[in-house]
Design a protein around this motif. Structure first.
Motif, mmCIF file in Angstrom:
data_model
loop_
_atom_site.group_PDB
_atom_site.id
_atom_site.type_symbol
_atom_site.label_atom_id
_atom_site.label_comp_id
_atom_site.label_asym_id
_atom_site.label_seq_id
_atom_site.Cartn_x
_atom_site.Cartn_y
_atom_site.Cartn_z
ATOM 1 N N LEU A 147 0.831 -1.198 0.000
ATOM 2 C CA LEU A 147 0.000 0.000 0.000
ATOM 3 C C LEU A 147 0.869 1.253 0.000
ATOM 4 O O LEU A 147 0.619 2.197 -0.753
ATOM 5 N N PHE A 148 1.915 1.265 0.820
ATOM 6 C CA PHE A 148 2.815 2.416 0.846
ATOM 7 C C PHE A 148 3.514 2.597 -0.498
ATOM 8 O O PHE A 148 3.687 3.711 -0.986
ATOM 9 N N GLN A 149 3.897 1.505 -1.101
ATOM 10 C CA GLN A 149 4.555 1.586 -2.407
ATOM 11 C C GLN A 149 3.576 2.116 -3.454
ATOM 12 O O GLN A 149 3.934 2.945 -4.291
ATOM 13 N N GLU A 150 2.315 1.679 -3.406
ATOM 14 C CA GLU A 150 1.315 2.130 -4.363
ATOM 15 C C GLU A 150 1.022 3.627 -4.194
ATOM 16 O O GLU A 150 0.923 4.360 -5.175
ATOM 17 N N THR A 154 1.765 6.477 -6.988
ATOM 18 C CA THR A 154 0.699 7.368 -7.456
ATOM 19 C C THR A 154 1.104 8.827 -7.292
ATOM 20 O O THR A 154 0.890 9.647 -8.188
ATOM 21 N N ALA A 155 1.692 9.155 -6.157
ATOM 22 C CA ALA A 155 2.143 10.530 -5.933
ATOM 23 C C ALA A 155 3.236 10.906 -6.925
ATOM 24 O O ALA A 155 3.261 12.025 -7.450
ATOM 25 N N LYS A 173 3.050 14.229 -14.015
ATOM 26 C CA LYS A 173 2.034 14.801 -14.903
ATOM 27 C C LYS A 173 1.886 16.295 -14.679
ATOM 28 O O LYS A 173 1.696 17.066 -15.629
ATOM 29 N N THR A 174 1.993 16.730 -13.429
ATOM 30 C CA THR A 174 1.905 18.160 -13.126
ATOM 31 C C THR A 174 3.061 18.909 -13.777
ATOM 32 O O THR A 174 2.873 19.986 -14.355
ATOM 33 N N LYS A 175 4.251 18.347 -13.701
ATOM 34 C CA LYS A 175 5.406 18.991 -14.336
ATOM 35 C C LYS A 175 5.229 19.049 -15.848
ATOM 36 O O LYS A 175 5.607 20.034 -16.484
#
Length: 105
Positions: A29-32, A36-37, A43-45
């Motif tokens: 879960l932490f890796q996912e 995602t972040a 994508k923001t960049k």
């Protein structure tokens, strides 16, 4: 006074197999979340990259077309509610029908 035996909660606690599964799921879960972040930041960049900015995409088509000078001023919302509608002119021929004003999409 009667003596009571305290219950054993060992059967309620997860076993070693269950602990390993929980740890694996938590780490996944932490890796996912981290992945995602990372993808979101990438994508923001890309969105704000000045080399990819195209000024023609900033404005909609309606703002790029010039306003017609013959456009009549239409009444506001409330004044249109309280004024009677003008009588609509019947179209006599096909050419009269085709010459009518069309709504701009």
């Amino acid at each position: 006074m009667p003596s009571f035996k305290m219950p054993s909660f060992q059967n309620l606690m997860p076993g070693t197999d269950e602990k390993a599964r929980i740890t694996k799921k938590k780490d996944g879960l932490f890796q996912e979340v981290g992945q995602t972040a990372s993808n979101s930041w990438k994508k923001t960049k890309d969105v704000f990259n000045p080399q990819k900015l195209n000024p023609t995409n900033f404005f909609t088509a309606s703002s790029r077309t010039p306003a017609s000078k013959t456009a009549e001023k239409k009444p506001g919302f409330f004044s249109s509610l309280f004024t009677p509608q003008p009588a609509e002119k019947e179209s006599g021929t096909v050419t009269d029908f085709l010459r009518q004003d069309r709504p701009n999409p």
